[in-house]
Scaffold this active site. Structure first.
Site, mmCIF file in Angstrom:
data_model
loop_
_atom_site.group_PDB
_atom_site.id
_atom_site.type_symbol
_atom_site.label_atom_id
_atom_site.label_comp_id
_atom_site.label_asym_id
_atom_site.label_seq_id
_atom_site.Cartn_x
_atom_site.Cartn_y
_atom_site.Cartn_z
ATOM 1 N N LYS A 97 0.860 -1.185 0.000
ATOM 2 C CA LYS A 97 0.000 0.000 0.000
ATOM 3 C C LYS A 97 0.888 1.223 0.000
ATOM 4 O O LYS A 97 1.788 1.354 0.841
ATOM 5 C CB LYS A 97 -0.904 0.018 1.250
ATOM 6 C CG LYS A 97 -1.906 1.159 1.264
ATOM 7 C CD LYS A 97 -3.108 0.815 0.408
ATOM 8 C CE LYS A 97 -4.006 2.027 0.156
ATOM 9 N NZ LYS A 97 -3.485 2.921 -0.894
ATOM 10 N N LYS A 121 5.361 3.336 8.391
ATOM 11 C CA LYS A 121 4.184 4.199 8.516
ATOM 12 C C LYS A 121 2.916 3.344 8.543
ATOM 13 O O LYS A 121 2.037 3.533 9.396
ATOM 14 C CB LYS A 121 4.136 5.174 7.337
ATOM 15 C CG LYS A 121 2.958 6.134 7.369
ATOM 16 C CD LYS A 121 2.832 6.923 6.083
ATOM 17 C CE LYS A 121 4.065 7.736 5.783
ATOM 18 N NZ LYS A 121 3.886 8.605 4.595
ATOM 19 N N LYS A 133 5.479 1.729 -3.009
ATOM 20 C CA LYS A 133 5.396 3.082 -3.561
ATOM 21 C C LYS A 133 5.675 3.006 -5.059
ATOM 22 O O LYS A 133 6.292 2.054 -5.538
ATOM 23 C CB LYS A 133 6.412 4.019 -2.892
ATOM 24 C CG LYS A 133 6.013 5.479 -2.888
ATOM 25 C CD LYS A 133 4.941 5.813 -1.867
ATOM 26 C CE LYS A 133 4.610 7.292 -1.878
ATOM 27 N NZ LYS A 133 3.646 7.660 -0.831
ATOM 28 N N GLY A 172 -2.765 8.132 -4.462
ATOM 29 C CA GLY A 172 -2.135 9.336 -4.989
ATOM 30 C C GLY A 172 -0.968 9.796 -4.132
ATOM 31 O O GLY A 172 -0.766 9.337 -3.015
ATOM 32 N N ASP A 173 -0.194 10.705 -4.683
ATOM 33 C CA ASP A 173 0.911 11.364 -3.979
ATOM 34 C C ASP A 173 1.120 12.669 -4.739
ATOM 35 O O ASP A 173 0.204 13.144 -5.429
ATOM 36 C CB ASP A 173 2.157 10.467 -3.971
ATOM 37 C CG ASP A 173 3.237 10.963 -3.001
ATOM 38 O OD1 ASP A 173 4.166 11.659 -3.451
ATOM 39 O OD2 ASP A 173 3.135 10.665 -1.798
ATOM 40 N N THR A 217 -4.405 13.430 5.131
ATOM 41 C CA THR A 217 -2.997 13.612 5.505
ATOM 42 C C THR A 217 -2.813 14.912 6.283
ATOM 43 O O THR A 217 -2.132 14.933 7.320
ATOM 44 C CB THR A 217 -2.096 13.591 4.262
ATOM 45 O OG1 THR A 217 -2.353 12.405 3.503
ATOM 46 C CG2 THR A 217 -0.628 13.622 4.659
ATOM 47 N N ASN A 248 -2.502 19.792 -1.512
ATOM 48 C CA ASN A 248 -3.562 19.121 -0.775
ATOM 49 C C ASN A 248 -3.252 18.986 0.715
ATOM 50 O O ASN A 248 -4.088 19.306 1.572
ATOM 51 C CB ASN A 248 -3.788 17.736 -1.392
ATOM 52 C CG ASN A 248 -5.025 17.061 -0.878
ATOM 53 O OD1 ASN A 248 -6.126 17.570 -1.045
ATOM 54 N ND2 ASN A 248 -4.872 15.917 -0.253
ATOM 55 N N SER A 384 -6.890 5.710 3.509
ATOM 56 C CA SER A 384 -6.923 4.828 2.340
ATOM 57 C C SER A 384 -7.319 3.415 2.752
ATOM 58 O O SER A 384 -8.088 2.740 2.060
ATOM 59 C CB SER A 384 -5.550 4.796 1.662
ATOM 60 O OG SER A 384 -5.340 5.944 0.877
#
Length: 452
Positions: A97, A121, A133, A172-173, A217, A248, A384
Site C-alpha cells: 500500500k 508508517k 510506492k 495518490g501522492d 494527511t 492538498n 486509504s
C-alpha cells in the site's frame, strides 16, 4: 526530548554499508535507511534474535522492483517517453500500500525511500497493509487534461498486471490527485473488465471513494500535533503556525489548524512564500490553488494583508509550530537553527522526510518536540485503508464517522510512539518511538511467516 542516536551499532553499521554498496547513487534511500537504523541499537540489545534472523537485511531489500516504459502522445502529436516505477517493498502485514508520485525528480532511489518509509508508517496505523510506492518522472505541470489522460492510460496499461485489492493497492501522492486516479482507475476497469474498486484509493466519492480521504494527511498531521501538545498539557488554540506547501496536504492542515484555534501565518509553493499576519484566508487559497491552479503570488494580489517573498526561507518566519508539507529535505540545518532561535516548540512532518538529518539533530538538541513523517503524516494511508474497508463491504461511511476514526488512529499512533520511546529509555523521542514501534511490528510478522 532526547536527541536521536548518532552512532550506529557495529552490526547495524556493517549492514548499512552493505545497503549503500548494493544501492549506489540512491541518496534518498540511504538517508531513509540510516534514519531507521539510528534507532535500532536499543532494539537489538534487547532482542538480538532480530539480527540473527536477518530481519534487517531482508527489510532493506524490496520484495519486488518494477521499472517500465511509458510512451504517450502529446497535444502536438509528438511521442513522449517516461519511466514508470512500482517498488513492492514488504507485504508481511498485508497487501502493498502506497501512493504514486508524478514528478520530474522521481527515480528509483526516491521511490525506494518512499516505499521503505511506507513499511513503518503503515505498520504504525495498526491496519493490515504492507509497504510499497511508485510513480513516474512525468511532470503534470502545464499539461492539458487530454495529455494527462493519455499518460495515465499508458501508465496503467503496464501497471495493471502488478496490482490488485489483495496484492498491491496504489493511491495518490505528489502530482496524482482525483483527476489522475480517475483516469488510472478507468483504464484498469477497461483492461480487466472488472469493477474492482479496492484496487486504487483516493477515488471520487461517486465511484467508491471515502469521505475525508482528500483531507486525511493534512488533518492527521494536525491531530498528531494536537496530541503532542496535549501530552505536554498544552493545546493548539492561540498558537502561531507555519505550513510549507500549498497543495492538498498543506491546505487541509491549515483548515484543521484553524478549526482547532491556531493561526497559520505563512505557506508556500515552488515560486516563493506568503506571509499573512492576519492569518491565511483559506477559502481564497483553495480558490487559487484548487480551482484556478494558480501560483502563491496570486494570493497576495487578492489579499492586502499578505506579502510575497521570492527569496530566503519560509522557516525564517517566527512561529510556535512548524509543519513542513511540501517535499523531502526541504528544511535543512540552517532552517532548523533559525526556527529554534525564533522559539519554535513543535515540528511535525506533514510530507515524507522533509527535514534533513542535520535539522532533526538540531531540533533534538534544542528540546523541540519533533514528529517524523512516518508517524505524523500517516493519516492519508490510514484513511486509504478505511476506503479499502468500505469497498470490501460495499459500504459508505459519513464524513463525521470517518474523521472520528482518523482521529482515533492518529491518537493511537501518537501514544504508541510515546510509550515505545519510554520503554526503550528515550522518553519524549518520537523519532525513536516511531521507528522502533514500526520496526518491531513488521519484524515480528516476518518471523512468524518464516524465511520468505
Amino acid at each position: 526530548m532526547v536527541a536521536a542516536v548518532a552512532v550506529l551499532d557495529e552490526k547495524i553499521s556493517d549492514l548499512y554499508e552493505q545497503v549503500v554498496a548494493r544501492n549506489p547513487g540512491e541518496a534518498e534511500f540511504h538517508q531513509a535507511v540510516r534514519e531507521v537504523f539510528d534507532s535500532l541499537g536499543p532494539v537489538l540489545a534487547k532482542h538480538p534474535h532480530y539480527a540473527d534472523a536477518g530481519i534487517i537485511k531482508r527489510l532493506t531489500e524490496p520484495e519486488r522492483q518494477i521499472i517500465f516504459r511509458v510512451p504517450w502522445i502529446d497535444d502536438q502529436n509528438q511521442v513522449q517517453v517516461n519511466r514508470g516505477f512500482r517498488v513492492e517493498f514488504n507485504s508481511a502485514l498485508g497487501p502493498y500500500k502506497g501512493g504514486l508520485r508524478f514528478h520530474p525528480s522521481v527515480y528509483l532511489g526516491v521511490v525506494k525511500f518512499l516505499g521503505f518509509e511506507q513499511i513503518f508508517k503503515n505498520a504504525l496505523t495498526g491496519l493490515p497493509i504492507g509497504g510499497g510506492k511508485g510513480g513516474s518522472d512525468f511532470d503534470p505541470k502545464g499539461k492539458s487534461d487530454l495529455e494527462i489522460m493519455r499518460f495515465c492510460q499508458s501508465f496503467m496499461t503496464e501497471l495493471y498486471r502488478h496490482i490488485g485489492e489483495y496484492t498491491d493497492v496504489p493511491a495518490g501522492d505528489i502530482g496524482v490527485g482525483g483527476r489522475e486516479i480517475g483516469y488510472l482507475f478507468g483504464q484498469y476497469k477497461r483492461i480487466t473488465n472488472r469493477y474492482e474498486s479496492g484496487v486504487l484509493t483516493g477515488k471520487g466519492l461517486a465511484w467508491g471513494g471515502s469521505q475525508v480521504r482528500t483531507e486525511a494527511t493534512g488533518y492527521g498531521a494536525v491531530f498528531f500535533v494536537r496530541d503532542m501538545l496535549a501530552a505536554a498539557d498544552d493545546k493548539l488554540d492561540g498558537k502561531t503556525v507555519v505550513v510549507s506547501g500549498s497543495g492538498n496536504v498543506a491546505i487541509f492542515a491549515i483548515e484543521k489548524i484553524q478549526q482547532l484555534g491556531g493561526r497559520v501565518v505563512a505557506c508556500s509553493d515552488s515560486s516563493g512564500y506568503v506571509v499573512d499576519e492576519a492569518g491565511i484566508d483559506l477559502e481564497l487559497l483553495k480558490e487559487i490553488k484548487n480551482v484556478q491552479r494558480g501560483r502563491i503570488g496570486d494570493y497576495v494580489n487578492a489579499r492586502s494583508s499578505a506579502r510575497l517573498v521570492t527569496n530566503g526561507s519560509l522557516w525564517n518566519v517566527p512561529t510556535d509550530i512548524a509543519i513542513p508539507c511540501a517535499t523531502q529535505n526541504e528544511l535543512n540545518g540552517a532552517d532548523a537553527a533559525q526556527l529554534v532561535k525564533n522559539g519554535v516548540r513543535v515540528v511535525a512532518e506533514g510530507a515524507n522526510m522533509p527535514c534533513t538529518p542535520e535539522a532533526v539533530r538540531i531540533f533534538g538538541e534544542a528540546g523541540v518536540s519533533f514528529a517524523p513523517g512516518k508517524a505524523a503524516n500517516a493519516g492519508g494511508v490510514a484513511t486509504s485503508a478505511l476506503e479499502m474497508q468500505q469497498n470490501a463491504s460495499r459500504d459508505s461511511w459519513s464524513f463525521g464517522y470517518t474523521e472520528e476514526r482518523l482521529s482515533e488512529i492518529m491518537t493511537s499512533i501518537h501514544d504508541h510512539c510515546l510509550h515505545t520511546a519510554e520503554e526503550y529509555g528515550v522518553p519524549g523521542n518520537y523519532v525513536m518511538g516511531a521507528n522502533i514501534a514500526g520496526f518491531t511490528q513488521v519484524a515480528d510478522a516476518m518471523l512468524a511467516l518464516g524465511l520468505i
